[in-house]
Design a protein around this motif. Structure first.
Motif, PDB file in Angstrom:
ATOM      1  N   UNK C 178      25.541 -21.120 -29.606  1.00  8.04           N
ATOM      2  CA  UNK C 178      25.715 -20.571 -30.957  1.00  8.04           C
ATOM      3  C   UNK C 178      27.123 -20.816 -31.473  1.00  8.04           C
ATOM      4  N   UNK C 179      28.096 -20.592 -30.618  1.00  3.73           N
ATOM      5  CA  UNK C 179      29.479 -20.751 -31.068  1.00  3.73           C
ATOM      6  C   UNK C 179      29.783 -22.213 -31.377  1.00  3.73           C
ATOM      7  N   UNK C 180      29.146 -23.120 -30.635  1.00  2.52           N
ATOM      8  CA  UNK C 180      29.358 -24.550 -30.907  1.00  2.52           C
ATOM      9  C   UNK C 180      28.926 -24.893 -32.328  1.00  2.52           C
ATOM     10  N   UNK C 181      27.782 -24.287 -32.727  1.00  4.21           N
ATOM     11  CA  UNK C 181      27.303 -24.525 -34.094  1.00  4.21           C
ATOM     12  C   UNK C 181      28.337 -24.103 -35.131  1.00  4.21           C
ATOM     13  N   UNK C 182      29.062 -23.021 -34.776  1.00  2.00           N
ATOM     14  CA  UNK C 182      30.000 -22.481 -35.746  1.00  2.00           C
ATOM     15  C   UNK C 182      31.278 -23.301 -35.837  1.00  2.00           C
ATOM     16  N   UNK C 183      31.465 -24.210 -34.870  1.00  2.00           N
ATOM     17  CA  UNK C 183      32.734 -24.936 -34.841  1.00  2.00           C
ATOM     18  C   UNK C 183      32.922 -25.854 -36.031  1.00  2.00           C
ATOM     19  N   UNK C 184      31.810 -26.328 -36.547  1.00  3.25           N
ATOM     20  CA  UNK C 184      31.951 -27.193 -37.716  1.00  3.25           C
ATOM     21  C   UNK C 184      32.534 -26.364 -38.851  1.00  3.25           C
ATOM     22  N   UNK C 185      33.279 -26.987 -39.717  1.00  2.00           N
ATOM     23  CA  UNK C 185      33.902 -26.237 -40.794  1.00  2.00           C
ATOM     24  C   UNK C 185      35.303 -25.821 -40.421  1.00  2.00           C
ATOM     25  N   UNK C 186      35.881 -24.959 -41.237  1.00  2.00           N
ATOM     26  CA  UNK C 186      37.297 -24.651 -41.117  1.00  2.00           C
ATOM     27  C   UNK C 186      37.574 -23.441 -40.245  1.00  2.00           C
ATOM     28  N   UNK C 187      36.518 -22.793 -39.733  1.00  4.48           N
ATOM     29  CA  UNK C 187      36.717 -21.565 -38.965  1.00  4.48           C
ATOM     30  C   UNK C 187      37.553 -21.841 -37.710  1.00  4.48           C
ATOM     31  N   UNK C 188      38.571 -21.003 -37.525  1.00  7.07           N
ATOM     32  CA  UNK C 188      39.365 -21.073 -36.302  1.00  7.07           C
ATOM     33  C   UNK C 188      38.836 -20.022 -35.346  1.00  7.07           C
ATOM     34  N   UNK C 189      38.684 -20.407 -34.057  1.00 10.27           N
ATOM     35  CA  UNK C 189      38.168 -19.445 -33.084  1.00 10.27           C
ATOM     36  C   UNK C 189      39.150 -19.254 -31.945  1.00 10.27           C
ATOM     37  N   UNK C 190      39.360 -17.991 -31.582  1.00 17.44           N
ATOM     38  CA  UNK C 190      40.197 -17.660 -30.440  1.00 17.44           C
ATOM     39  C   UNK C 190      39.346 -16.815 -29.504  1.00 17.44           C
ATOM     40  N   UNK C 191      39.006 -17.383 -28.349  1.00 16.77           N
ATOM     41  CA  UNK C 191      38.055 -16.724 -27.458  1.00 16.77           C
ATOM     42  C   UNK C 191      38.750 -16.353 -26.158  1.00 16.77           C
ATOM     43  N   UNK C 192      38.785 -15.053 -25.865  1.00 18.53           N
ATOM     44  CA  UNK C 192      39.345 -14.599 -24.595  1.00 18.53           C
ATOM     45  C   UNK C 192      38.212 -14.537 -23.585  1.00 18.53           C
ATOM     46  N   UNK C 193      38.356 -15.232 -22.479  1.00 21.01           N
ATOM     47  CA  UNK C 193      37.256 -15.333 -21.520  1.00 21.01           C
ATOM     48  C   UNK C 193      37.767 -15.495 -20.101  1.00 21.01           C
ATOM     49  N   UNK C 194      36.924 -15.166 -19.141  1.00 18.47           N
ATOM     50  CA  UNK C 194      37.208 -15.602 -17.784  1.00 18.47           C
ATOM     51  C   UNK C 194      36.122 -16.550 -17.296  1.00 18.47           C
ATOM     52  N   UNK C 195      35.104 -16.735 -18.149  1.00 21.26           N
ATOM     53  CA  UNK C 195      33.992 -17.608 -17.790  1.00 21.26           C
ATOM     54  C   UNK C 195      34.292 -19.026 -18.267  1.00 21.26           C
ATOM     55  N   UNK C 196      34.365 -19.989 -17.316  1.00 18.52           N
ATOM     56  CA  UNK C 196      34.786 -21.333 -17.690  1.00 18.52           C
ATOM     57  C   UNK C 196      33.727 -22.067 -18.506  1.00 18.52           C
ATOM     58  N   UNK C 197      32.519 -21.477 -18.612  1.00 21.40           N
ATOM     59  CA  UNK C 197      31.500 -22.107 -19.449  1.00 21.40           C
ATOM     60  C   UNK C 197      32.008 -22.287 -20.874  1.00 21.40           C
ATOM     61  N   UNK C 198      32.924 -21.436 -21.309  1.00 21.65           N
ATOM     62  CA  UNK C 198      33.406 -21.495 -22.681  1.00 21.65           C
ATOM     63  C   UNK C 198      34.390 -22.635 -22.902  1.00 21.65           C
ATOM     64  N   UNK C 199      34.839 -23.266 -21.811  1.00 19.84           N
ATOM     65  CA  UNK C 199      35.773 -24.379 -21.984  1.00 19.84           C
ATOM     66  C   UNK C 199      35.111 -25.548 -22.705  1.00 19.84           C
ATOM     67  N   UNK C 200      33.769 -25.585 -22.680  1.00 20.24           N
ATOM     68  CA  UNK C 200      33.042 -26.608 -23.437  1.00 20.24           C
ATOM     69  C   UNK C 200      33.415 -26.604 -24.908  1.00 20.24           C
ATOM     70  N   UNK C 201      33.786 -25.410 -25.374  1.00 16.96           N
ATOM     71  CA  UNK C 201      34.090 -25.252 -26.792  1.00 16.96           C
ATOM     72  C   UNK C 201      35.521 -25.597 -27.119  1.00 16.96           C
ATOM     73  N   UNK C 202      36.365 -25.633 -26.090  1.00 17.75           N
ATOM     74  CA  UNK C 202      37.792 -25.510 -26.348  1.00 17.75           C
ATOM     75  C   UNK C 202      38.434 -26.821 -26.769  1.00 17.75           C
ATOM     76  N   UNK C 203      39.132 -26.802 -27.905  1.00 16.82           N
ATOM     77  CA  UNK C 203      40.038 -27.891 -28.233  1.00 16.82           C
ATOM     78  C   UNK C 203      41.301 -27.757 -27.389  1.00 16.82           C
TER      79      UNK C 203
END
Lengths: 306, 291, 236
Positions: C178-203
C-alpha cells in the motif's frame, strides 16, 4: 542519630510537651483540644493519603463512627470511658474493614465512593427510625462521664500514636514499600511487595486513628449531634491541613494545623463565611502553585524535612 | 401508585441526566473532576430566582441567558485553572482538591451575598394545574422541566455525534495523546467542553427550584453526590450513558420516596458505592482500571 | 535549506532526567521515502514525537517546507502539512468515517468529501464499513485506517511509527505494498521501523542507535557497510 529518633526528638517531642503543659497556662481548653484532635486527624489522614495516595474524602466517617461507638457504649453498655474508647476504635476498624473493597478503586472513584460511604453512615445514624439505638437526629448526651482533663490527655496520646505511625512509615521499609505502591503499583507488585496487604494495613491504621479521635471527641464535648460528628468539613479540614503543610512528612501536617487552624480561629469563629472564602482561595492557590505543600519550599532544595 | 412512581421517576430521570451530563462531559474530555458542579448549579438556581424576582424573566428566558453566561464563565475558568492543573503529575486527584476549593469559594460568596434563607419559585410560572402523562397526573412544572432536560440532552447528542467539533471532542475523550498527534487543538476543544459543562450546570440550576424544592447556598454538596451517582451509574466519561444513569436514579428515587421515604436520602450514596464496587467503570465502562 | 519537505537539525530531547536523543539531524524531501531503522529504545518514536510536537526539543531546530516549526503546537504542524500515524494509529471508540473526518479536520467541507471519496477508493475495506467502530477492525485493517486517516488531510509529509507493529508477516507485506502505491506523487514519507521489509520503500535510510544517527545513506550503501549489514540483515 537515626532519622526516626531525629523526627521524634525535634518534631513530636516538642509538640507533645507544648500541648501537655499549655492547659496549665492557657484557659481555653476547648481550643487546645480542637488543635490536638486536628493534629491527630491530619496525621491519620497523612497515613493513608501521604503514603498510599488514596484520597479519603469521607475520612470523617471513621471519626463519626468512633464518636458514636464511644457514645453508644456509654449509653447502652454503661462501660468505662477507657473501654468505650476501645469500642470507638473497634467501630472505626469495622467500618474500615467493610470499606476495604473501595481500595480497588483508583483516583477520583475512590475519593467519591469514600465520600458517599461517609454520607451513607451519617444518614443511617441520623435516621429517625433508629432513634432507639442511635438517638437518631436528636443527638447524644454523655454528661455522666464528662472529664475534660482526662479526655484532653487521651487526645494527646492519640496524636502521639498517629505521629508515631507516620514516623514509622517514613523510616521503615514498610513505609518505603507503601510509597513504591503509591508511585507505581504494578512495578511494586512485580518487585514482590504484597501490595494489597500493605495498603490494607495503612488503611486500617488510618481508620483506627480517626475512630479513636472521634471517641475522645465524644468524650470531651459530651453533647453532640450526628451532623457534628459526621460534618464533612472535618474530613476537609484534616485533608487541607495535611496538604497545606505537605503530606508524607511528619512536620507538614503539624505546620498545616498550626497555621490554618490558627487562622480559622482568628477569623472563622466570628464570620465563618469569610474564612470559608479565604480557605477556598487558599486551596486553589495551593494546588496550582504548591501541590507538595509548604515543606516543599525547603525539600525541593534537597534538604530533608522531618 | 407504582406506575405513578415510575412515570414520575422517568421525568425526574430526564432532569437528573441534565444534572449529571455537564459533570460527565468535563470528566470525559479532561479527566478532571469538577467537584464544584453542584455549586454552579446552585448559582444557576439563584440567577434564575433573581432574574424572575427582580426582572420577571420567565425561567426559559433566563435559562438561555444563564447557559450563555455560564458558558463564558467556564471558558474563563478553564484557562485560569485547567492547563496548569493538567501539567501536574496527578491531575485527576489534584482536580478534586482544587475544585473543592472553588466549591468553598462559591458557597461562601453565595452565602455572603444571598444569606442562608431558602428561596423558591412557584411552580405555576411554568404552567398551571396538573398535567396528565400516560394517565398519571403530575405538576406541570415537572413536565416542563423534564421536557427541557430531554431537549437539552438531545442537543448534547447532536453536538457530540453530528457536528464536526463534537466528533473532535469525542476523539479527545477516547485518547487525548492520539488526539494531539492527529492535530486536534485539544486545548480549544477542552475549553469549549468546559464551557458547555458549566452552561449545563447553570441550566439545570434554573429548574432546581421546581424539581428539588427550595435552594440555599449550601445545596451544592448534596447535589454533587446525586450528580456523581448518576454519572457513575452511566459510566464516568461517557456523556450519553448519563441518560441511563439519570433514569435509573430518577426511578429508584421515586420508588424510595413512595415506599421507604425515611431512607430515601441514603439512595444516592448506596447506588454510588454499589455500582462502583460491582462495576468500577460504570455500567457501560470498559475495563481500564490499573492494579 | 531545502524548500520542500521536513528537516530536523541537531535534535536533543528526552523525558525528565533521561535524555533520549543526542543531536539527531535528519531530513526527508518532497517525493522522497525515508526509513528510520532502529531497535526498540533507539529513539525512533521519541524523534517522531518531537517532530510532530508532542514532546519539546531541548536543542535543535525543525523546518517544514522552509518554515521553522520548532516551537509550533502539533495542530499548527498538522495544518501546515505534516501528518503523523502513531503506533496506535486510530481512535478505537469512533467510527471509520469519524476517524477520517478527524484526519481531514482542517480541509474545507467540499475538499474533505473529495479526499474521503478518494481514500475509500484506495481502501475499499474501509468503504464497506464506514459506520463501524474502528475497534471492530482487524489489526491489518486498523493500520490501513491509520494510514488513510493520516492521508485524509492531504499532507505533504507523512510520518509513521512502526506500521508493522502487531502485524503478521502477511499483513506487513500488504502494508508495504500500500505504501509503495503512495510513493508516486510529491508525498514525502518518514517511516520509523525495525522491520527491514520496509527498506523496499526506502530512497534513503537512517539507522538510529542509542539516540544517535549511526548511518545515513541509500539501501545500497547500507549493504556495502559490512558491520551494518551484519547487524540488520544477519549473516545471510
Amino acid at each position: 542519630m537515626p532519622n526516626y529518633v531525629r523526627d521524634f526528638v525535634f518534631v513530636l517531642l516538642p509538640l507533645l510537651v507544648l500541648l501537655g503543659v499549655l492547659p496549665f497556662f492557657y484557659r481555653n481548653e476547648l481550643l487546645l483540644f480542637n488543635f490536638t484532635i486536628y493534629f491527630a486527624l491530619a496525621q491519620g489522614l497523612n497515613v493513608i493519603y501521604g503514603f498510599t495516595g488514596y484520597l479519603p474524602f469521607g475520612y470523617v466517617g471513621f471519626f463519626g463512627v468512633g464518636a458514636y461507638g464511644f457514645a453508644l457504649a456509654i449509653i447502652h453498655l454503661t462501660t468505662s470511658p477507657a473501654l468505650a474508647l476501645a469500642i470507638a476504635g473497634l467501630a472505626a476498624l469495622v467500618l474500615g474493614v467493610i470499606l476495604i473493597p473501595l481500595l480497588r478503586l483508583s483516583g477520583a472513584y475512590f475519593a467519591i465512593a469514600n465520600l458517599a460511604a461517609a454520607q451513607a453512615v451519617y444518614h443511617i445514624v441520623s435516621n429517625p427510625d433508629l432513634q432507639d439505638i442511635t438517638k437518631g437526629p436528636y443527638g447524644v448526651s454523655l454528661a455522666n462521664v464528662f472529664a475534660p482533663r482526662l479526655s484532653y490527655y487521651s487526645a494527646l496520646a492519640i496524636t502521639a500514636l498517629a505521629s508515631v505511625v507516620v514516623i514509622w512509615f517514613r523510616n521503615s521499609r514498610f513505609g518505603l514499600a507503601l510509597q513504591a505502591i503509591r508511585d507505581d503499583s504494578l512495578s511494586a507488585a512485580m518487585a514482590g511487595i504484597p501490595v494489597v496487604r500493605q495498603r490494607t494495613i495503612a488503611w486500617l491504621l488510618s481508620a483506627l486513628i480517626a475512630g479513636l479521635t472521634g471517641g475522645v471527641f465524644a468524650w470531651h464535648i459530651s453533647v453532640f449531634y450526628p451532623e457534628t460528628a459526621f460534618d464533612i468539613s472535618i474530613s476537609i479540614f484534616a485533608l487541607v491541613f495535611a496538604l497545606f503543610g505537605g503530606a508524607t512528612t511528619l512536620l507538614g501536617p503539624v505546620i498545616g494545623v498550626l497555621l490554618l487552624y490558627g487562622l480559622y480561629n482568628l477569623i472563622g469563629i466570628t464570620i465563618p463565611q469569610y474564612f470559608q472564602l479565604i480557605y477556598g482561595i487558599l486551596i486553589v492557590v495551593l494546588v496550582l502553585f504548591l501541590p507538595q505543600g509548604i515543606v516543599s519550599l525547603v525539600s525541593r532544595r534537597g534538604i530533608r524535612v522531618p | 401508585m407504582i406506575v405513578h412512581a415510575v412515570m414520575a421517576g422517568l421525568v425526574f430521570g430526564c432532569y437528573f441526566t441534565l444534572v449529571g451530563i455537564g459533570l460527565n462531559l468535563i470528566f470525559g474530555v479532561m479527566r478532571i473532576v469538577n467537584l464544584a458542579h453542584g455549586d454552579f448549579l446552585m448559582l444557576g438556581a439563584f440567577a434564575a430566582f433573581w432574574l424572575y424576582t427582580l426582572l420577571h424573566w420567565h425561567p426559559l428566558f433566563s435559562a438561555l441567558a444563564i447557559v450563555i453566561g455560564f458558558g463564558f464563565l467556564g471558558l474563563a475558568l478553564y484557562y485560569l485553572f485547567v492547563p496548569r492543573l493538567q501539567a501536574a503529575r496527578d491531575a485527576e486527584m489534584l482536580s478534586i482538591i482544587l475544585f473543592f476549593g472553588v466549591q468553598q469559594f462559591i458557597e461562601a460568596l453565595a452565602s455572603i451575598a444571598f444569606g442562608s434563607s431558602e428561596r423558591s419559585l412557584p411552580g405555576a410560572i411554568l404552567g398551571r394545574g396538573p398535567v396528565r402523562l400516560f394517565g398519571q397526573a403530575m405538576p406541570a412544572a415537572w413536565i416542563f422541566s423534564g421536557a427541557i432536560s430531554l431537549l437539552t440532552v438531545a442537543l448534547v447528542y447532536v453536538y457530540l455525534y453530528r457536528m464536526r467539533i463534537g466528533i473532535l471532542t469525542r476523539a479527545v475523550m477516547v485518547n487525548r495523546e492520539e488526539a494531539l498527534a492527529a492535530g486536534i487543538n485539544v486545548d480549544r476543544i477542552s475549553a469549549i467542553a468546559f464551557g458547555i459543562g458549566l452552561g449545563l450546570a447553570g441550566l439545570s440550576g434554573v429548574f432546581a427550584p421546581f424539581m428539588l424544592g427550595s435552594v440555599t447556598p449550601a445545596i451544592g454538596g448534596d447535589i454533587n453526590l446525586s450528580a456523581f451517582a448518576v454519572t457513575v451509574l452511566g459510566t464516568l466519561g461517557n456523556p450519553l450513558g448519563t441518560a441511563v444513569g439519570g433514569v435509573i436514579f430518577g426511578i429508584s428515587m421515586m420508588l424510595m420516596q413512595t415506599y421507604l421515604s425515611s431512607w430515601a436520602n441514603l439512595l444516592p450514596n448506596l447506588l454510588l458505592i454499589g455500582v462502583l464496587l460491582i462495576r468500577p467503570t460504570g455500567l457501560f465502562g470498559r475495563e481500564t482500571r490499573r492494579a | 535549506m531545502q524548500a520542500e519537505g521536513l528537516v530536523a537539525e541537531e535534535i536533543e530531547a528526552g523525558y525528565g532526567k533521561v535524555q533520549v536523543l543526542w543531536g539527531i539531524s535528519a531530513s526527508v524531501a518532497s517525493g522522497e521515502s525515508v526509513v528510520l531503522l532502529g531497535a526498540n529504545g533507539a529513539g525512533k518514536t521519541t524523534l517522531l514525537r518531537v517532530l510532530i510536537g508532542l514532546l519539546p526539543a531541548r536543542q535543535g531546530r525543525i523546518w517544514l517546507n522552509g518554515e521553522e516549526i520548532t516551537h509550533a503546537r502539533p495542530d499548527r504542524r498538522v495544518r501546515s502539512g505534516l501528518a503523523y500515524m502513531s503506533e496506535l494509529g486510530v481512535f478505537g471508540g469512533l467510527t471509520i468515517e469519524e476517524n477520517l473526518l478527524i484526519g481531514g479536520q482542517f480541509l474545507p467541507a467540499a475538499r474533505l468529501r473529495r479526499s474521503m471519496a478518494k481514500l475509500y477508493e484506495i481502501f475499499p475495506v474501509l468503504a464497506e464499513r464506514r459506520r463501524a467502530l474502528a475497534s471492530s477492525l482487524s489489526g491489518g485493517e486498523r493500520k490501513m485506517l491509520g494510514i488513510a486517516k493520516a492521508l485524509a488531510a492531504e499532507p505533504k509529509v507523512l510520518m509513521m511509527d512502526e506500521p508493522s507493529a502487531g502485524l503478521s508477516p502477511l499483513f506487513v507485506s500488504e502494508v508495504v505494498r500500500t505504501l509503495k502505491q503512495l510513493r508516486e506523487g510529491a508525498l514525502a514519507m518518514l517511516i520509523a521501523e525495525q522491520n527491514i521489509a520496509f527498506l523496499d520503500l526506502a530512497d534513503r535510510v537512517y539507522t538510529l542507535e542509542g539516540g544517535r544517527v549511526r548511518f545515513e545513506g541509500t539501501v545500497a550503501a547500507m549493504h556495502a557497510d559490512n558491520a551494518l549489514h551484519r547487524s540488520y540483515f544477519g549473516l545471510s
